[in-house]
Design an enzyme around this catalytic site. Structure first.
Site, PDB file in Angstrom:
ATOM      1  N   LYS A 202       0.812  -1.218   0.000  1.00  0.00           N
ATOM      2  CA  LYS A 202       0.000   0.000   0.000  1.00  0.00           C
ATOM      3  C   LYS A 202       0.848   1.271   0.000  1.00  0.00           C
ATOM      4  CE  LYS A 202      -4.532  -0.570   0.021  1.00  0.00           C
ATOM      5  NZ  LYS A 202      -5.406   0.163  -0.907  1.00  0.00           N
ATOM      6  N   ARG A 203       2.004   1.216   0.614  1.00  0.00           N
ATOM      7  CA  ARG A 203       2.813   2.438   0.705  1.00  0.00           C
ATOM      8  C   ARG A 203       3.309   2.887  -0.663  1.00  0.00           C
ATOM      9  NH1 ARG A 203       6.171  -1.556   2.551  1.00  0.00           N
ATOM     10  NH2 ARG A 203       8.089  -1.907   1.376  1.00  0.00           N
TER      11      ARG A 203
END
Length: 421
Positions: A202-203
């Site tokens: 997700k980052r």
């Protein structure tokens, strides 16, 4: 034997882009050889199954263009077959009962060896193989039993999956050998990392197909880009159509090193695909995307502006910011227009009499004005652009003025003249 492969995701959330890349490799491999591509939902753990996840998996694959053969298989539907296999292994001495569960008896010495179609020969020490549970005490199969049995029963010839499954392969080989079932060819594709060298998460931004779709990427571009994550046709070919990918794909050119997901390269590739679209298709796709994402501009203006933005944007989601001025007035920043009132007053006067109010006569009038004022075109046109679009970056100025129309163009100039005398 005809090629038969499967993509077998777990219904435990949104389908990760790394999983979609694995699905694509399976699909390309099958279609290249005229074989079959099966979709199997590995739902052995009922507590983790989410109906929306199953639907999202199907939506994602369909949008990308990955069609599967036959009906979707659900691993739990094979419960009886899995239990029968475990009991057979128990009866033949390959397994034993422990606390109500059935465990497979792994060898303690030597190694389990296989020729991986991507990584080459892999030797896994048997001492690292625990006596794994085949059937839980409640009769439910574990992943390694169910996957091995389903692959055998479905006639899977090649198991193409992520390299995180390498530790599962010797376990499944031992189970299949004990059941006297033929082994598929195993091929473990490399992980997908971000540009920071860490596993994609997700980052790094969007990680599901639906997130990429929402960000304005088009399916053919994403398919092309994903195919190049770990595979290449040669050292120079980058843009390839769906048919070209099918024709050229092979496991022999899949690398074993981690692939790097680079959003800048994907944006570039998406832009190439947008620019190469037939204008009508681009307009259709743009309208469909904007409606899907809640943009409320009128369709007639969207279609009229489509040719002005097709060469300029890399993703469909850039349209509202780049062309939003067609639908509402955008206040420019002061530094773009300070002191421009006198020039804009003359621009207004010139545009007020242009007939017809179309891009070519508009361009001729404004270039003539710039020449009379001894201004370079950029010096003359940038304030006009800022006054009518609110930005120093926009679609073609003359075409934009035509699309806005005389009345709206003059009204925006009047507002700028009043504010920046």
């Amino acid at each position: 034997m005809p090629v038969r492969v499967r993509f077998a995701p777990s219904p435990t959330g949104l389908l990760h882009i790394g999983g979609v890349r694995t699905a694509l490799f399976n699909w390309l491999f099958a279609r290249h050889d005229g074989g079959e591509f099966l979709l199997r939902i590995e739902n052995t753990d009922t507590s983790r199954e989410v109906e929306e996840s199953v639907e999202q998996i199907q939506r994602s694959l369909r949008w990308l263009g990955l069609d599967w053969d036959g009906e979707i298989e659900f691993q739990l539907d094979g419960l009886g077959r899995h239990q029968e296999a475990a009991r057979r292994l128990l009866a033949e001495g390959h397994a034993y009962e422990h606390e109500g569960a059935i465990r497979f008896r792994m060898p303690d010495e030597g190694a389990t060896v296989w020729a991986d179609a991507i990584k080459g020969q892999i030797s896994y020490p048997n001492e690292k193989l625990e006596d794994l549970v085949l059937l839980r005490s409640d009769g439910r199969p574990t992943y390694n039993l169910a996957a091995a049995v389903d692959d055998a029963d479905s006639g899977i010839t090649h198991v193409i999956r992520g390299e995180d499954h390498v530790p599962n392969t010797p376990k499944q080989i031992r189970i299949l050998e004990a059941l006297a079932r033929p082994l598929p060819v195993y091929a473990h594709v490399p992980n997908v990392f971000g540009t920071d060298g860490k596993k994609l998460s997700k980052r790094h931004g969007a990680v599901s197909v639906e997130e990429f779709r929402a960000k304005g990427y088009v399916a053919p571009a994403l398919m092309n880009y994903l195919a190049l994550l770990g595979w290449s046709y040669d050292d120079k070919t980058t843009i390839m159509s769906r048919d070209e990918l099918v024709e050229r794909f092979g496991l022999e050119r899949v690398g074993s090193s981690p692939a790097t997901f680079d959003y800048e390269k994907l944006d570039w590739m998406n832009g190439v695909y947008l620019r190469e679209m037939p204008p009508d298709q681009f307009a259709d796709d743009l309208v469909a995307y904007l409606r899907e994402t809640g943009f409320d501009g009128d369709e007639e203006t969207i279609r009229a502006s489509a040719p002005l933005v097709q060469e300029k944007i890399a993703r469909l989601d850039e349209y509202p910011k780049f062309a939003g001025f067609f639908f509402r007035r955008v206040e420019p920043s002061a530094e773009l227009l300070d002191g421009s009132g006198p020039l804009l007053a003359q621009v207004r006067e010139a545009l007020a009499t242009v007939e017809p109010f179309a891009s070519e006569p508009i361009e001729a009038a404004l270039r003539a004005l710039a020449e009379r004022l001894d201004l370079k075109p950029r010096q003359a046109f940038q304030p006009i652009r800022a006054a009518v679009t609110g930005s120093n970056v926009s679609p073609g100025l003359f075409e934009s003025l035509e699309l806005l129309g005389r009345n709206e163009s003059l009204a925006r100039l009047d507002a700028a003249i009043k504010s920046y005398r």
